[in-house]
Design a protein around this motif. Structure first.
Motif, PDB file in Angstrom:
ATOM      1  N   THR A 154       0.774  -1.209   0.200  1.00 33.88           N
ATOM      2  CA  THR A 154      -0.051   0.028  -0.018  1.00 33.88           C
ATOM      3  C   THR A 154       0.710   1.201   0.027  1.00 33.88           C
ATOM      4  N   GLU A 155       0.277   2.390  -0.201  1.00 34.04           N
ATOM      5  CA  GLU A 155       1.231   3.706  -0.109  1.00 34.04           C
ATOM      6  C   GLU A 155       1.613   3.739   1.236  1.00 34.04           C
ATOM      7  N   THR A 156       1.032   3.367   2.157  1.00 26.65           N
ATOM      8  CA  THR A 156       1.874   3.523   3.562  1.00 26.65           C
ATOM      9  C   THR A 156       2.717   2.591   3.942  1.00 26.65           C
ATOM     10  N   VAL A 157       2.370   1.094   4.153  1.00 22.81           N
ATOM     11  CA  VAL A 157       3.024   0.426   4.486  1.00 22.81           C
ATOM     12  C   VAL A 157       2.878  -1.156   4.127  1.00 22.81           C
ATOM     13  N   TYR A 158       3.441  -2.173   3.794  1.00 22.85           N
ATOM     14  CA  TYR A 158       3.042  -3.522   3.274  1.00 22.85           C
ATOM     15  C   TYR A 158       1.850  -4.060   4.346  1.00 22.85           C
ATOM     16  N   GLY A 159       0.909  -4.520   3.742  1.00 25.36           N
ATOM     17  CA  GLY A 159      -0.324  -5.281   4.850  1.00 25.36           C
ATOM     18  C   GLY A 159      -0.062  -6.801   4.374  1.00 25.36           C
ATOM     19  N   LEU A 160      -0.415  -7.361   5.513  1.00 22.32           N
ATOM     20  CA  LEU A 160      -0.782  -9.014   5.399  1.00 22.32           C
ATOM     21  C   LEU A 160      -2.304  -9.345   5.344  1.00 22.32           C
ATOM     22  N   ALA A 161      -2.670  -9.666   4.018  1.00 18.77           N
ATOM     23  CA  ALA A 161      -3.894  -9.432   3.618  1.00 18.77           C
ATOM     24  C   ALA A 161      -4.720 -10.822   3.554  1.00 18.77           C
ATOM     25  N   GLY A 162      -6.012 -10.691   3.843  1.00 16.15           N
ATOM     26  CA  GLY A 162      -6.907 -12.037   3.645  1.00 16.15           C
ATOM     27  C   GLY A 162      -8.152 -11.445   3.700  1.00 16.15           C
ATOM     28  N   ASN A 163      -9.035 -12.437   3.112  1.00 16.87           N
ATOM     29  CA  ASN A 163     -10.646 -12.247   2.661  1.00 16.87           C
ATOM     30  C   ASN A 163     -11.198 -11.749   4.046  1.00 16.87           C
ATOM     31  N   ALA A 164     -11.605 -10.513   4.364  1.00 23.55           N
ATOM     32  CA  ALA A 164     -12.088  -9.956   5.446  1.00 23.55           C
ATOM     33  C   ALA A 164     -13.420 -10.582   5.753  1.00 23.55           C
ATOM     34  N   LEU A 165     -14.111 -11.241   4.847  1.00 20.73           N
ATOM     35  CA  LEU A 165     -15.337 -11.853   5.316  1.00 20.73           C
ATOM     36  C   LEU A 165     -15.354 -13.144   5.586  1.00 20.73           C
ATOM     37  N   SER A 166     -14.105 -13.859   5.443  1.00 20.68           N
ATOM     38  CA  SER A 166     -14.034 -15.144   5.902  1.00 20.68           C
ATOM     39  C   SER A 166     -13.172 -15.335   7.316  1.00 20.68           C
ATOM     40  N   GLU A 167     -13.608 -16.008   8.406  1.00 18.13           N
ATOM     41  CA  GLU A 167     -12.944 -15.998   9.753  1.00 18.13           C
ATOM     42  C   GLU A 167     -11.833 -16.997   9.563  1.00 18.13           C
ATOM     43  N   ASN A 168     -12.002 -17.992   8.717  1.00 17.83           N
ATOM     44  CA  ASN A 168     -10.740 -18.727   8.446  1.00 17.83           C
ATOM     45  C   ASN A 168      -9.561 -17.948   7.924  1.00 17.83           C
ATOM     46  N   ALA A 169      -9.646 -17.216   6.960  1.00 19.18           N
ATOM     47  CA  ALA A 169      -8.539 -16.276   6.624  1.00 19.18           C
ATOM     48  C   ALA A 169      -8.096 -15.258   7.633  1.00 19.18           C
TER      49      ALA A 169
END
Ligand code: TXA
Ligand code: MG
Length: 316
Positions: free
Chosen positions: A25-40
């Motif tokens: 991202t323009e700010t810092v790197y993110g650790l991303a996963g599906n926000a609608l999935s509890e598993n992720a």
């Protein structure tokens, strides 16, 4: 180590199967996963070693997506979104049912933002869900502003890092929420407070200040392994002169003190440049053998407020 590349399609495939991916991202790197999935989302907490009481920011494409995920949006929130998205601004708003409570640590409010990096915007455009993403560092450590930083810290635990080059802002997003219909600042960040106040008027302070679960308010954070001591550099150097020279690092704003292990945030005194360099320089100084990092606060204007906030937490 993780695979590093610019392949948005690979990132998409992994995310669609509940895997996590590091994103620029323009700010810092993110650790991303599906926000609608509890598993992720569970995977994100686990890999970061993040306590469940510290909620995650949800990344969306833009204000056109806002009403899918939040409700009762104040007019001033819409105004801020229209003005600053995509960009380094996070809004704390009442969540819709669709956002799992795991994402918000049980809170009725969710933090949302539309990031500006073109690769991540492309990725979000291909996905049918938003991305929960904290900064891609182990909990409490310095935030990553390059793909290689993520690889060093979390490469063992993730399969893919989407490489968007060095982050152009370098400091996390500004977080704004509303309490009793009044806008409140939860975390200074990539958009200067004055710029926001020009639209909202004076920002309030959170009533929840001091509670550990409040946004960006944990007292110790962003901390290197070495001890960070803040003050006037020349005085600190004098105070610690009996320490071995190679055990000391110096992080200054403009001035070169002729120390071998030193980083100057911005020789010309530019606070945007200082923000861009801040985390990378702190990390570079935090090398094996260095036990003390002597650092000075920068001018408290523009992005300086956000830098000083990080420095204070790094030294807590
Ligand atoms: O620039 C950024 O905001 C970066 C990039 C990756 O987008 N993300 C980031 O995430 O800084 P993180 O998790 O490192 O910091 C998010 C902050 C945390 O202090 C968290 O407590 C707060 O936002 N936060 C998130 N959701 C919240 C919620 N529902 N209520 C209160 N605070 C929240
Ligand atoms: Mg973080």
């Amino acid at each position: 180590m993780a695979k590093i590349g610019k392949d948005v399609a690979s990132a998409r495939k992994l995310l669609e199967t509940d895997d996590v991916v590091a994103i620029p991202t323009e700010t810092v790197y993110g650790l991303a996963g599906n926000a609608l999935s509890e598993n992720a989302v569970l995977k994100i907490f686990k890999i970061k070693n993040r306590p469940f009481f510290d909620p995650l920011i949800v990344h969306i494409r833009g204000d056109e997506d806002l009403d899918h995920y939040v409700r009762n949006v104040p007019d001033s929130a819409r105004e801020l979104a229209a003005r600053f998205w995509p960009g380094p601004l996070t809004l704390l708003l009442e969540k819709n049912q669709i956002i799992p409570l795991l994402v918000t640590s049980g809170s009725p409010r969710v933090a949302v933002r539309a990031p500006q990096h073109p690769l991540t915007r492309e990725l979000l455009g291909l996905l049918s869900f938003p991305l929960a993403a904290p900064s891609a560092n182990p909990f409490g450590y310095i935030s990553p502003t390059r793909a290689e930083h993520v690889d060093e810290l979390l490469g063992k635990h993730i399969s893919y890092i989407l490489d968007g080059g060095p982050c152009t802002v370098g400091i996390e997003s500004t977080i704004i929420g509303w309490e009793n219909d009044r806008p409140v600042l939860y975390r200074p960040g990539g958009i200067p407070i004055d710029t926001i106040e020009a639209i909202t008027g004076k920002l309030g302070v959170p009533a929840s200040a001091g509670t550990p679960s409040a946004a960006g308010q944990l007292k110790s954070h962003y901390a290197p392994r070495a001890k960070v001591i803040t003050g006037t550099i020349s005085e600190l150097l004098n105070q610690y002169k009996q320490e071995a020279a190679d055990s000391i690092g110096v992080l200054s704003f403009q001035k070169d003190y002729g120390i071998p292990n030193q980083r100057v945030l911005s020789p010309s005194g530019n606070l945007d440049e200082a923000a861009r360099n801040f985390f990378a320089y702190l990390r570079a100084l935090d090398r094996p053998g260095t036990t003390l990092i002597l650092a000075e606060y920068v001018p408290d204007a523009g992005l300086g407020k956000a830098i000083n906030d990080r420095l204070q937490k790094a030294s807590a």
